[in-house]
Design a protein around this motif. Sequence first.
Motif, PDB file in Angstrom:
ATOM      1  N   ILE A 294       5.364  11.269  10.230  1.00  0.00           N
ATOM      2  CA  ILE A 294       6.570  10.667   9.519  1.00  0.00           C
ATOM      3  C   ILE A 294       6.691  11.333   8.271  1.00  0.00           C
ATOM      4  O   ILE A 294       7.990  11.699   7.827  1.00  0.00           O
ATOM      5  CB  ILE A 294       6.237   9.231   9.159  1.00  0.00           C
ATOM      6  CG1 ILE A 294       6.427   8.491  10.590  1.00  0.00           C
ATOM      7  CG2 ILE A 294       7.308   8.526   8.274  1.00  0.00           C
ATOM      8  CD1 ILE A 294       6.268   6.801  10.687  1.00  0.00           C
ATOM      9  N   VAL A 295       5.682  11.844   7.453  1.00  0.00           N
ATOM     10  CA  VAL A 295       5.876  12.733   6.312  1.00  0.00           C
ATOM     11  C   VAL A 295       6.627  13.962   6.603  1.00  0.00           C
ATOM     12  O   VAL A 295       7.434  14.344   5.741  1.00  0.00           O
ATOM     13  CB  VAL A 295       4.326  12.845   5.770  1.00  0.00           C
ATOM     14  CG1 VAL A 295       4.574  13.816   4.421  1.00  0.00           C
ATOM     15  CG2 VAL A 295       3.949  11.415   4.994  1.00  0.00           C
ATOM     16  N   GLU A 296       6.390  14.572   7.587  1.00  0.00           N
ATOM     17  CA  GLU A 296       6.806  15.787   7.809  1.00  0.00           C
ATOM     18  C   GLU A 296       8.029  15.749   8.526  1.00  0.00           C
ATOM     19  O   GLU A 296       9.068  16.876   8.151  1.00  0.00           O
ATOM     20  CB  GLU A 296       5.869  16.434   8.908  1.00  0.00           C
ATOM     21  CG  GLU A 296       4.662  17.020   8.333  1.00  0.00           C
ATOM     22  CD  GLU A 296       4.014  17.703   9.533  1.00  0.00           C
ATOM     23  OE1 GLU A 296       4.279  17.552  10.805  1.00  0.00           O
ATOM     24  OE2 GLU A 296       2.567  18.478   9.336  1.00  0.00           O
ATOM     25  N   GLU A 297       8.535  14.671   9.003  1.00  0.00           N
ATOM     26  CA  GLU A 297       9.805  14.546   9.610  1.00  0.00           C
ATOM     27  C   GLU A 297      10.947  13.958   8.514  1.00  0.00           C
ATOM     28  O   GLU A 297      11.986  13.773   8.955  1.00  0.00           O
ATOM     29  CB  GLU A 297      10.060  13.781  10.888  1.00  0.00           C
ATOM     30  CG  GLU A 297       9.581  12.206  10.540  1.00  0.00           C
ATOM     31  CD  GLU A 297       9.934  11.442  12.139  1.00  0.00           C
ATOM     32  OE1 GLU A 297      10.058  10.415  11.632  1.00  0.00           O
ATOM     33  OE2 GLU A 297       9.659  12.103  13.023  1.00  0.00           O
ATOM     34  N   LYS A 298      10.598  13.681   7.404  1.00  0.00           N
ATOM     35  CA  LYS A 298      11.443  12.904   6.338  1.00  0.00           C
ATOM     36  C   LYS A 298      12.819  13.498   6.151  1.00  0.00           C
ATOM     37  O   LYS A 298      12.752  14.714   6.179  1.00  0.00           O
ATOM     38  CB  LYS A 298      10.649  12.598   5.162  1.00  0.00           C
ATOM     39  CG  LYS A 298      10.425  13.761   4.258  1.00  0.00           C
ATOM     40  CD  LYS A 298       9.749  13.454   2.775  1.00  0.00           C
ATOM     41  CE  LYS A 298       9.531  14.753   2.111  1.00  0.00           C
ATOM     42  NZ  LYS A 298       9.193  14.479   0.723  1.00  0.00           N
TER      43      LYS A 298
ATOM     44  N   SER B  71      11.357   7.594   1.992  1.00  0.00           N
ATOM     45  CA  SER B  71      12.251   6.483   1.955  1.00  0.00           C
ATOM     46  C   SER B  71      11.947   5.241   2.276  1.00  0.00           C
ATOM     47  O   SER B  71      10.895   4.998   2.780  1.00  0.00           O
ATOM     48  CB  SER B  71      13.529   6.849   2.417  1.00  0.00           C
ATOM     49  OG  SER B  71      13.397   6.616   3.854  1.00  0.00           O
ATOM     50  N   GLU B  72      12.627   4.130   1.432  1.00  0.00           N
ATOM     51  CA  GLU B  72      12.031   2.713   1.933  1.00  0.00           C
ATOM     52  C   GLU B  72      12.150   2.655   3.515  1.00  0.00           C
ATOM     53  O   GLU B  72      11.216   1.857   4.377  1.00  0.00           O
ATOM     54  CB  GLU B  72      12.950   1.638   1.169  1.00  0.00           C
ATOM     55  CG  GLU B  72      12.732   1.812  -0.075  1.00  0.00           C
ATOM     56  CD  GLU B  72      11.616   0.796  -0.591  1.00  0.00           C
ATOM     57  OE1 GLU B  72      11.065   0.252   0.205  1.00  0.00           O
ATOM     58  OE2 GLU B  72      11.512   0.611  -1.779  1.00  0.00           O
ATOM     59  N   GLU B  73      13.047   3.189   3.961  1.00  0.00           N
ATOM     60  CA  GLU B  73      13.233   3.207   5.632  1.00  0.00           C
ATOM     61  C   GLU B  73      12.093   3.938   6.134  1.00  0.00           C
ATOM     62  O   GLU B  73      11.384   3.272   7.256  1.00  0.00           O
ATOM     63  CB  GLU B  73      14.443   3.583   6.004  1.00  0.00           C
ATOM     64  CG  GLU B  73      14.937   3.593   7.480  1.00  0.00           C
ATOM     65  CD  GLU B  73      16.076   4.117   7.858  1.00  0.00           C
ATOM     66  OE1 GLU B  73      16.586   3.998   9.090  1.00  0.00           O
ATOM     67  OE2 GLU B  73      16.913   4.775   7.051  1.00  0.00           O
TER      68      GLU B  73
ATOM     69  N   ALA C  25       0.978  -1.286  -0.072  1.00  0.00           N
ATOM     70  CA  ALA C  25      -0.047   0.019   0.095  1.00  0.00           C
ATOM     71  C   ALA C  25       0.933   1.316   0.005  1.00  0.00           C
ATOM     72  O   ALA C  25       0.480   2.259  -0.506  1.00  0.00           O
ATOM     73  CB  ALA C  25      -1.120   0.146   1.386  1.00  0.00           C
ATOM     74  N   LEU C  26       1.964   1.228   0.635  1.00  0.00           N
ATOM     75  CA  LEU C  26       3.014   2.374   0.672  1.00  0.00           C
ATOM     76  C   LEU C  26       3.871   2.295  -0.546  1.00  0.00           C
ATOM     77  O   LEU C  26       4.571   3.550  -0.810  1.00  0.00           O
ATOM     78  CB  LEU C  26       3.854   2.039   1.989  1.00  0.00           C
ATOM     79  CG  LEU C  26       3.150   2.593   3.255  1.00  0.00           C
ATOM     80  CD1 LEU C  26       4.022   2.021   4.379  1.00  0.00           C
ATOM     81  CD2 LEU C  26       3.204   3.924   3.487  1.00  0.00           C
ATOM     82  N   SER C  27       3.861   1.534  -1.511  1.00  0.00           N
ATOM     83  CA  SER C  27       4.846   1.630  -2.582  1.00  0.00           C
ATOM     84  C   SER C  27       4.504   2.548  -3.636  1.00  0.00           C
ATOM     85  O   SER C  27       5.436   3.317  -4.214  1.00  0.00           O
ATOM     86  CB  SER C  27       4.316   0.400  -3.672  1.00  0.00           C
ATOM     87  OG  SER C  27       3.148   0.315  -3.906  1.00  0.00           O
TER      88      SER C  27
ATOM     89  N   GLU D 250       8.807   1.886   8.498  1.00  0.00           N
ATOM     90  CA  GLU D 250       8.618   2.697   9.969  1.00  0.00           C
ATOM     91  C   GLU D 250       7.238   2.823  10.137  1.00  0.00           C
ATOM     92  O   GLU D 250       6.590   2.539  11.030  1.00  0.00           O
ATOM     93  CB  GLU D 250       9.595   3.832  10.164  1.00  0.00           C
ATOM     94  CG  GLU D 250       9.181   4.420  11.638  1.00  0.00           C
ATOM     95  CD  GLU D 250      10.144   5.747  11.743  1.00  0.00           C
ATOM     96  OE1 GLU D 250       9.977   6.527  12.870  1.00  0.00           O
ATOM     97  OE2 GLU D 250      11.076   5.938  11.088  1.00  0.00           O
ATOM     98  N   LEU D 251       6.433   3.597   9.000  1.00  0.00           N
ATOM     99  CA  LEU D 251       5.223   4.065   8.894  1.00  0.00           C
ATOM    100  C   LEU D 251       4.434   2.685   8.865  1.00  0.00           C
ATOM    101  O   LEU D 251       3.296   2.746   9.598  1.00  0.00           O
ATOM    102  CB  LEU D 251       5.049   4.697   7.670  1.00  0.00           C
ATOM    103  CG  LEU D 251       3.416   5.033   7.453  1.00  0.00           C
ATOM    104  CD1 LEU D 251       2.738   5.759   8.498  1.00  0.00           C
ATOM    105  CD2 LEU D 251       3.356   6.032   6.212  1.00  0.00           C
ATOM    106  N   ASN D 252       4.602   1.729   8.026  1.00  0.00           N
ATOM    107  CA  ASN D 252       4.027   0.455   8.046  1.00  0.00           C
ATOM    108  C   ASN D 252       4.002  -0.322   9.285  1.00  0.00           C
ATOM    109  O   ASN D 252       2.967  -0.609   9.692  1.00  0.00           O
ATOM    110  CB  ASN D 252       4.602  -0.356   6.778  1.00  0.00           C
ATOM    111  CG  ASN D 252       3.862  -1.650   6.589  1.00  0.00           C
ATOM    112  OD1 ASN D 252       2.857  -1.696   6.503  1.00  0.00           O
ATOM    113  ND2 ASN D 252       4.681  -2.739   6.573  1.00  0.00           N
ATOM    114  N   GLU D 253       5.120  -0.322   9.862  1.00  0.00           N
ATOM    115  CA  GLU D 253       4.961  -1.089  11.157  1.00  0.00           C
ATOM    116  C   GLU D 253       4.160  -0.413  12.382  1.00  0.00           C
ATOM    117  O   GLU D 253       3.521  -0.774  13.081  1.00  0.00           O
ATOM    118  CB  GLU D 253       6.481  -1.181  11.995  1.00  0.00           C
ATOM    119  CG  GLU D 253       6.821  -1.824  12.937  1.00  0.00           C
ATOM    120  CD  GLU D 253       8.106  -2.451  13.299  1.00  0.00           C
ATOM    121  OE1 GLU D 253       8.410  -3.338  14.093  1.00  0.00           O
ATOM    122  OE2 GLU D 253       8.931  -1.373  12.878  1.00  0.00           O
TER     123      GLU D 253
END
Length: 219
Positions: free
Chosen positions: A215-219, A166-168, A155-157, A172-175
Motif C-alpha cells: 500500500i505504501v508503494e502504490e500510494k 492519504s486517509e483513504e 496507530a496510523l495517524s 484500506e491498510l487498517n482494514e
Amino acid sequence: MNKKEIKRRRMWTYFIDATEELIKTEGFQQVTIRNVAEKAGYNSATLYNYFGEFSHLLFFASFKFLRPYLEKVTKEMKKEEDPIQKYIVAWECYSEYSFNNPEIFNAVFLMDLGDHPENLLDRYYELYPSDLLEIPEELHPLLFDRNISSRGRFALSGIVAAGILSEEKAEELNELTNLVWQGMFSNLLNNRAFYSPEEAHERTMKYVKKIIKSIVEEK
C-alpha cells in the motif's frame, strides 16, 4: 470511604484474586462462576451481588496479566521515530501477545463488557493502584479503545500526518491488516488453527508487512 464501600472493595478483590489464581493454576477453561465462588469461599449468588456481569470479573482478573504487554509496547514504540516502524512495532507487540495469550487478550480487549467499559479500567486502578503503569497518553487509544478498527486508525495517524498515506489509503491498510489478524486469531482462539502461537504470530506479521509495503508503494 464508608463501611459499605470498604466491604464492597474487599469482596471484589476476593473474587478477582480467586479468578487470577484459577487462571494461573488450572487454566482459563476452569474459570467458571462456581469455581471462582468456591475458590473465594463464597457461593455463586454472592458473586453476582458484586459482579452483575461475569465478563467484568474476567476483565479484572485478566488485566492483571497484561503488564508484560503494556510495558513492552510502551518501551518499543518509544524507541521508534519513523511512523511506519512505529506502526509495525505496535503490530509486533499486539500480535505476539494476542497469540500467546488468546483467552487473556479476548477477555480484556474483545469480550462484550456491556455499557461504559472504560469505567472498569478506572475501577481496576482504584483496587490495584500499585499496578498503575506510566503509559504515554499517545498510546491510550491503542490500549484501551474497545473497537479494533478505531485502535488501528489511531496507530496510523502518524503515517497520515507525515504525508506517507492519504486517509483513504490508511483506512484500506487498517482494514486489511485487521482482517488478517482477526482471521488468524479467531482460528487460534477457537482451536481451528494448525499453527502454534509462534507460527500464527510469524505468519500474521509476514502478511501485515507485505500489506504495508504494497500500500505504501502504490500510494
